[in-house]
Design an enzyme around this catalytic site. Structure first.
Site, PDB file in Angstrom:
ATOM      1  N   ASP A  78      20.518   9.163  41.657  1.00  0.00           N
ATOM      2  CA  ASP A  78      19.347   9.754  41.024  1.00  0.00           C
ATOM      3  C   ASP A  78      19.882  10.295  39.695  1.00  0.00           C
ATOM      4  OD1 ASP A  78      16.555  11.494  42.076  1.00  0.00           O
ATOM      5  OD2 ASP A  78      17.598  12.045  40.216  1.00  0.00           O
ATOM      6  N   THR A  97      12.361  11.092  24.185  1.00  0.00           N
ATOM      7  CA  THR A  97      12.325  12.241  25.080  1.00  0.00           C
ATOM      8  C   THR A  97      11.351  11.947  26.224  1.00  0.00           C
ATOM      9  OG1 THR A  97      12.385  14.635  24.853  1.00  0.00           O
ATOM     10  CG2 THR A  97      10.484  13.587  23.951  1.00  0.00           C
ATOM     11  N   SER A 149      19.387  12.699  38.019  1.00  0.00           N
ATOM     12  CA  SER A 149      19.649  14.149  37.934  1.00  0.00           C
ATOM     13  C   SER A 149      21.121  14.438  38.172  1.00  0.00           C
ATOM     14  CB  SER A 149      18.848  14.915  38.992  1.00  0.00           C
ATOM     15  OG  SER A 149      17.654  14.283  39.272  1.00  0.00           O
ATOM     16  N   THR A 183      14.727  22.790  16.950  1.00  0.00           N
ATOM     17  CA  THR A 183      13.431  23.420  17.231  1.00  0.00           C
ATOM     18  C   THR A 183      12.906  23.088  18.626  1.00  0.00           C
ATOM     19  OG1 THR A 183      11.102  23.584  16.604  1.00  0.00           O
ATOM     20  CG2 THR A 183      12.205  21.539  16.018  1.00  0.00           C
ATOM     21  N   GLN A 184      12.192  24.057  19.208  1.00  0.00           N
ATOM     22  CA  GLN A 184      11.531  23.819  20.500  1.00  0.00           C
ATOM     23  C   GLN A 184      10.330  22.892  20.342  1.00  0.00           C
ATOM     24  OE1 GLN A 184      10.413  27.557  22.348  1.00  0.00           O
ATOM     25  NE2 GLN A 184      12.479  28.390  22.129  1.00  0.00           N
ATOM     26  N   CYS A 185       9.828  22.756  19.104  1.00  0.00           N
ATOM     27  CA  CYS A 185       8.671  21.873  18.885  1.00  0.00           C
ATOM     28  C   CYS A 185       9.083  20.432  19.147  1.00  0.00           C
ATOM     29  CB  CYS A 185       8.175  21.985  17.447  1.00  0.00           C
ATOM     30  SG  CYS A 185       7.484  23.580  17.071  1.00  0.00           S
ATOM     31  N   THR A 195      14.540   8.022  35.100  1.00  0.00           N
ATOM     32  CA  THR A 195      13.886   8.501  33.879  1.00  0.00           C
ATOM     33  C   THR A 195      14.274   9.939  33.519  1.00  0.00           C
ATOM     34  OG1 THR A 195      11.963   9.211  35.169  1.00  0.00           O
ATOM     35  CG2 THR A 195      11.867   7.020  34.158  1.00  0.00           C
ATOM     36  N   ASP A 196      14.683  10.723  34.537  1.00  0.00           N
ATOM     37  CA  ASP A 196      14.872  12.154  34.289  1.00  0.00           C
ATOM     38  C   ASP A 196      15.882  12.451  33.175  1.00  0.00           C
ATOM     39  OD1 ASP A 196      13.028  12.708  36.224  1.00  0.00           O
ATOM     40  OD2 ASP A 196      14.467  13.296  37.764  1.00  0.00           O
ATOM     41  N   THR A 216      14.388   5.936  40.158  1.00  0.00           N
ATOM     42  CA  THR A 216      13.201   5.558  40.929  1.00  0.00           C
ATOM     43  C   THR A 216      13.018   4.051  40.991  1.00  0.00           C
ATOM     44  OG1 THR A 216      12.039   7.588  40.423  1.00  0.00           O
ATOM     45  CG2 THR A 216      10.663   5.710  40.934  1.00  0.00           C
TER      46      THR A 216
END
Ligand code: ASP
Length: 341
Positions: free
Chosen positions: A56, A161, A58, A271-273, A88-89, A13
């Protein structure tokens, strides 16, 4: 003599313009100087280059990581620091990947980008680029790390993240404090930096992409788990488990993992946390995974886990035992290791 920084523009971006339909497309590096004229008057020397294909993020792949690494390796001795302009993605993946590729780094590599294109009046890109450059060019403080600078904070790259598709403070590092904060002055927390290495730089650019991420959810079916684990030639899987590393204890699930491990597939528990760590054996719901040889990712991010797995499999193609061992240890400050386990 002025310090020298190399800007490597990859896309995202930060360098995009709107077409007549309102969609964003990347533009060339020279436009960045138009948008941030202050870059022509700073107290360090800046050179810039761009990847052959501006993307991009992505569309990021390990081939692009190798291209970025090629540039930095080739120019390493000519510059005091590097700033990588990136979408940033997938910035947290690229920052993690570069951190693994460069062992014994003595110079800062700072990734940054923006939520609004530089050409827009309210863009966050100007501030991000100027701060990233100042950090990469600093004579006083040398950071031997790959970092992400975003909205006032400098984070360790492999701890970061992307947390917001909307806010200017789009990145967080939940399991490691920020390395610096930009206010009136840039305040560095030097005690948090990785130690300055004494051994020579070593760069490895091979990633093995025969990996997968398995995100658990209540109701996940045996068919889905088995389909993923039987993907042809699969070499490693990161399982995103619940809480402190817990997963279903149903026999079909554990058996499927055990059979995969027996076929030589590495399985890593993350972990998903967003904050906190995997603690295998804390609950009965992780004991079985520990027994069958699933390795703990401790407090690593998913982005760092999958890039680390691809990197280690690429670096040690014939030594799964070594890869398994290194997955559990910190190799570039990406996890807190065995603390607490
Ligand atoms: N899609 C963009 C990219 O990652 C988003 C951004 O740069 O913020 O390249």
């Amino acid at each position: 003599m002025l310090n020298k920084v190399l800007i490597i523009y990859t896309g995202g971006t930060i360098g995009m313009v709107q077409d007549e339909n309102g969609s964003l497309h990347p533009f060339a590096m020279e436009r960045i100087y138009d948008a941030v004229p202050q870059l022509k008057h700073c107290s360090y020397d800046i050179d810039s280059c761009q990847l052959q294909n501006i993307i991009d993020s992505s569309n990021m792949t390990p081939a692009f990581w190798a291209d970025i690494a090629d540039i930095i390796e080739r120019e390493y001795n000519r510059y005091d620091g590097f700033v990588v302009l990136h979408g940033t993605d997938t910035m947290a993946y690229t920052a993690s990947a570069i951190s693994f590729m460069f062992k014994n780094l003595t110079k800062p590599i700072v990734l940054t980008g923006s939520q609004l294109p530089l050409g827009m009046l309210r863009s966050d890109g100007r501030e991000n680029i100027i701060c990233a450059l100042e950090i990469a060019a600093s004579k006083r403080v040398r950071i031997p790390e790959v970092c992400i600078f975003f909205e006032s904070h400098l984070y360790r790259g492999n701890r970061s993240t992307k947390v917001s598709a909307e806010n200017f403070d789009a990145f967080k590092s939940y399991n490691y404090p920020s390395l610096a904060k930009a206010g009136i002055d840039i305040i560095y927390k030097e005690h948090l930096f990785l130690p300055m290495p004494t051994e020579p730089l070593r760069v490895r650019k091979v990633f093995d992409t025969r990996v997968a991420v398995l995100k658990l959810f209540p109701g996940i079916t045996r068919e889905v788990v088995q389909a993923l684990l039987s993907a042809p030639d699969l070499q490693g899987v990161v399982i995103e488990t619940y809480g402190s590393g817990n997963a279903p204890t149903e026999t079909w699930f554990i058996d499927a993992l055990e059979a995969a491990i027996a076929r030589g597939i590495l399985v890593m528990n993350v972990t998903q946390c967003k904050a906190g760590a995997v603690k295998m054996r804390q609950y009965a719901a992780s004991c079985e995974m520990d027994r069958i040889g699933v390795v703990s990712g401790h407090d690593i991010t998913m982005e760092a886990a999958i890039t680390k797995m691809m990197y280690l499999l690429g670096a040690y193609p014939d030594n799964k035992a070594h890869v398994n061992k290194r997955l559990e240890e910190s190799i570039r400050g990406e996890l807190n290791g065995l603390a607490g386990d």
